[in-house]
Design a protein around this motif. Sequence first.
Motif, short mmCIF file in Angstrom:
data_model
loop_
_atom_site.label_atom_id
_atom_site.label_comp_id
_atom_site.label_asym_id
_atom_site.label_seq_id
_atom_site.Cartn_x
_atom_site.Cartn_y
_atom_site.Cartn_z
N ASP A 32 0.79 -1.23 0.00
CA ASP A 32 0.00 0.00 0.00
C ASP A 32 0.82 1.29 0.00
OD1 ASP A 32 -2.52 1.04 -0.25
OD2 ASP A 32 -2.89 1.15 1.90
N LEU A 33 1.78 1.42 -0.92
CA LEU A 33 2.53 2.67 -1.07
C LEU A 33 1.60 3.72 -1.68
CD1 LEU A 33 5.24 4.23 -0.99
CD2 LEU A 33 5.68 3.33 -3.29
N LYS A 34 1.40 4.83 -0.96
CA LYS A 34 0.47 5.85 -1.43
C LYS A 34 0.73 7.18 -0.72
CE LYS A 34 -2.95 4.59 2.07
NZ LYS A 34 -4.27 4.02 2.32
N LYS A 35 0.11 8.25 -1.25
CA LYS A 35 0.16 9.54 -0.57
C LYS A 35 -0.55 9.39 0.77
CE LYS A 35 0.45 12.40 -4.66
NZ LYS A 35 -0.15 13.42 -5.52
N SER A 36 -0.01 10.05 1.78
CA SER A 36 -0.56 9.90 3.12
C SER A 36 -1.39 11.11 3.52
CB SER A 36 0.60 9.74 4.12
OG SER A 36 0.09 9.59 5.42
N GLY A 37 -2.44 10.84 4.26
CA GLY A 37 -3.25 11.89 4.86
C GLY A 37 -2.88 12.10 6.33
N ASP A 38 -1.90 11.34 6.81
CA ASP A 38 -1.46 11.45 8.21
C ASP A 38 -0.65 12.72 8.43
OD1 ASP A 38 -2.66 8.99 8.47
OD2 ASP A 38 -0.79 7.88 8.76
N VAL A 39 -0.44 13.03 9.68
CA VAL A 39 0.41 14.15 10.09
C VAL A 39 1.72 13.56 10.58
CG1 VAL A 39 0.64 16.04 11.75
CG2 VAL A 39 -1.59 15.53 10.74
N ALA A 40 2.82 14.22 10.26
CA ALA A 40 4.14 13.79 10.73
C ALA A 40 4.49 14.63 11.96
CB ALA A 40 5.18 13.95 9.64
N PRO A 41 4.11 14.18 13.16
CA PRO A 41 4.32 14.99 14.36
C PRO A 41 5.79 15.34 14.57
CG PRO A 41 3.11 12.97 14.89
CD PRO A 41 3.55 12.88 13.47
N GLY A 42 6.05 16.63 14.71
CA GLY A 42 7.40 17.10 15.00
C GLY A 42 8.34 17.08 13.82
N TYR A 57 6.96 6.15 6.69
CA TYR A 57 6.67 7.40 6.00
C TYR A 57 7.86 7.91 5.22
CZ TYR A 57 2.63 7.54 9.13
OH TYR A 57 1.47 7.24 9.80
N PHE A 58 7.58 8.65 4.15
CA PHE A 58 8.60 9.21 3.29
C PHE A 58 8.21 10.65 2.93
CE2 PHE A 58 7.90 4.73 2.42
CZ PHE A 58 9.16 4.20 2.70
N ASP A 59 9.19 11.56 2.92
CA ASP A 59 8.99 12.94 2.50
C ASP A 59 9.40 13.02 1.04
OD1 ASP A 59 8.73 15.68 2.22
OD2 ASP A 59 10.26 16.19 3.72
N VAL A 60 8.42 13.01 0.14
CA VAL A 60 8.68 12.96 -1.29
C VAL A 60 8.70 14.38 -1.85
CG1 VAL A 60 7.81 12.10 -3.51
CG2 VAL A 60 7.65 10.67 -1.46
N THR A 61 9.87 14.78 -2.31
CA THR A 61 10.06 16.14 -2.81
C THR A 61 10.21 16.19 -4.32
OG1 THR A 61 12.44 15.93 -2.44
CG2 THR A 61 11.14 16.93 -0.66
N GLY A 62 10.07 15.06 -5.00
CA GLY A 62 10.18 15.00 -6.46
C GLY A 62 9.10 14.10 -7.01
N ALA A 82 8.90 18.69 3.76
CA ALA A 82 9.26 19.63 2.70
C ALA A 82 8.46 19.39 1.42
CB ALA A 82 10.76 19.50 2.39
N GLY A 83 7.98 18.16 1.22
CA GLY A 83 7.22 17.82 0.02
C GLY A 83 5.88 17.22 0.39
N PRO A 112 14.58 8.76 1.81
CA PRO A 112 14.77 7.92 3.00
C PRO A 112 13.52 7.92 3.89
CG PRO A 112 16.09 9.93 3.15
CD PRO A 112 15.43 9.93 1.80
N VAL A 113 13.34 6.83 4.59
CA VAL A 113 12.21 6.71 5.51
C VAL A 113 12.34 7.76 6.61
CG1 VAL A 113 13.26 5.01 7.05
CG2 VAL A 113 10.79 5.03 6.76
N LEU A 114 11.23 8.26 7.06
CA LEU A 114 11.21 9.23 8.17
C LEU A 114 11.11 8.42 9.47
CD1 LEU A 114 8.76 11.90 6.69
CD2 LEU A 114 11.27 11.88 6.64
N TRP A 115 12.17 7.72 9.81
CA TRP A 115 12.17 6.84 10.98
C TRP A 115 12.01 7.61 12.27
CZ3 TRP A 115 15.96 7.81 14.49
CH2 TRP A 115 17.05 8.55 14.04
N GLN A 116 12.35 8.88 12.27
CA GLN A 116 12.29 9.69 13.48
C GLN A 116 10.89 10.24 13.78
OE1 GLN A 116 13.43 10.41 10.47
NE2 GLN A 116 14.24 12.45 10.30
N VAL A 117 9.93 10.01 12.87
CA VAL A 117 8.56 10.47 13.10
C VAL A 117 7.89 9.53 14.11
CG1 VAL A 117 6.28 10.78 12.06
CG2 VAL A 117 8.32 11.58 10.86
N ALA A 118 7.48 10.09 15.22
CA ALA A 118 6.81 9.30 16.27
C ALA A 118 5.31 9.35 16.03
CB ALA A 118 7.15 9.86 17.64
N SER A 119 4.81 8.39 15.27
CA SER A 119 3.39 8.33 14.94
C SER A 119 2.79 7.08 15.57
CB SER A 119 3.24 8.26 13.42
OG SER A 119 1.91 7.91 13.08
N PRO A 120 1.59 7.19 16.13
CA PRO A 120 0.95 6.00 16.70
C PRO A 120 0.68 4.93 15.64
CG PRO A 120 -0.51 7.92 16.86
CD PRO A 120 0.78 8.39 16.29
#
Length: 183
Positions: free
Chosen positions: A54-64, A129-134, A68-69, A102-110
Motif C-alpha cells: 500500500d505505497l500511497k500519498k498519506s493523509g497522516d500528520v508527521a508529528p514534530g 513514512y517518506f517525505d517525497v520532494t520529487g 518539505a514535500g 529515506p524513511v522518516l524513521w524519526q517520526v513518532a506516529s501512533p
Amino acid sequence: MRRFCLVAVWMGFALMMGVGSAGVASAADDCAHRFGAHQQVADGGGVQDWAVTDLKKSGDVAPGFPVAGQLWEATATVMAVSGTSTPVIPNFSATSDGGSYPVLWQVASPQGISAATLAQGQTSTGKIYFDVTGGDPMAVKYTAGGAEPLMWCCSEAMMAMPMDKCTCCADMKEPCPCCAGKM
C-alpha cells in the motif's frame, strides 16, 4: 535482482513439476518483489521476514517533522523468523525514476511500525513514512549492509509501465519474468 527473479522462475517450475496442480496455484501467485511479497534478511543471529504493501500519498500528520514535500506512506510487516530480531526502520527508502527518499524513521506516529525487539515468531505491523520532494515513488527498498536490497515494486500499475521505470527491472525489455501474467 534479475538473477533472483530467474531463480524464482526456475524454483516455481520445479515446484510445479514436483507437486502437481496444488503447487501451480501457489507458485503462480508469488512474485519475489511484488508489493505484499514476503522477503527475508539476516539480522545478527536471527532472520527477519518483511512485507510491504500500500505505497500511497498519506493523509497522516508527521508529528514534530517539517515535511518539505508530500508525505507518502506504506504499510510494513516484520516477523522474527528465527532468534530475536530488532527491526531497523532506517534501512527503508522509497524510490522513483528520479530520486530516492529515506524513511522518516524519526517520526513518532501512533500508526508507525515499532522498532522494538521481537522474539522468535512475533510480528509488528505499522506505517513507514517518506517525505517525497520529487517524482512519485514506485518502489520501496530495504537495504541492510552489504546484502542485496529487498525491494517491493510490482503492482498492476507498475506492470502497465515501461520496464525502464522499474528500478528493479530496468534492464529488461519485457515484464519481469517472475511477475509476468501474475498481476
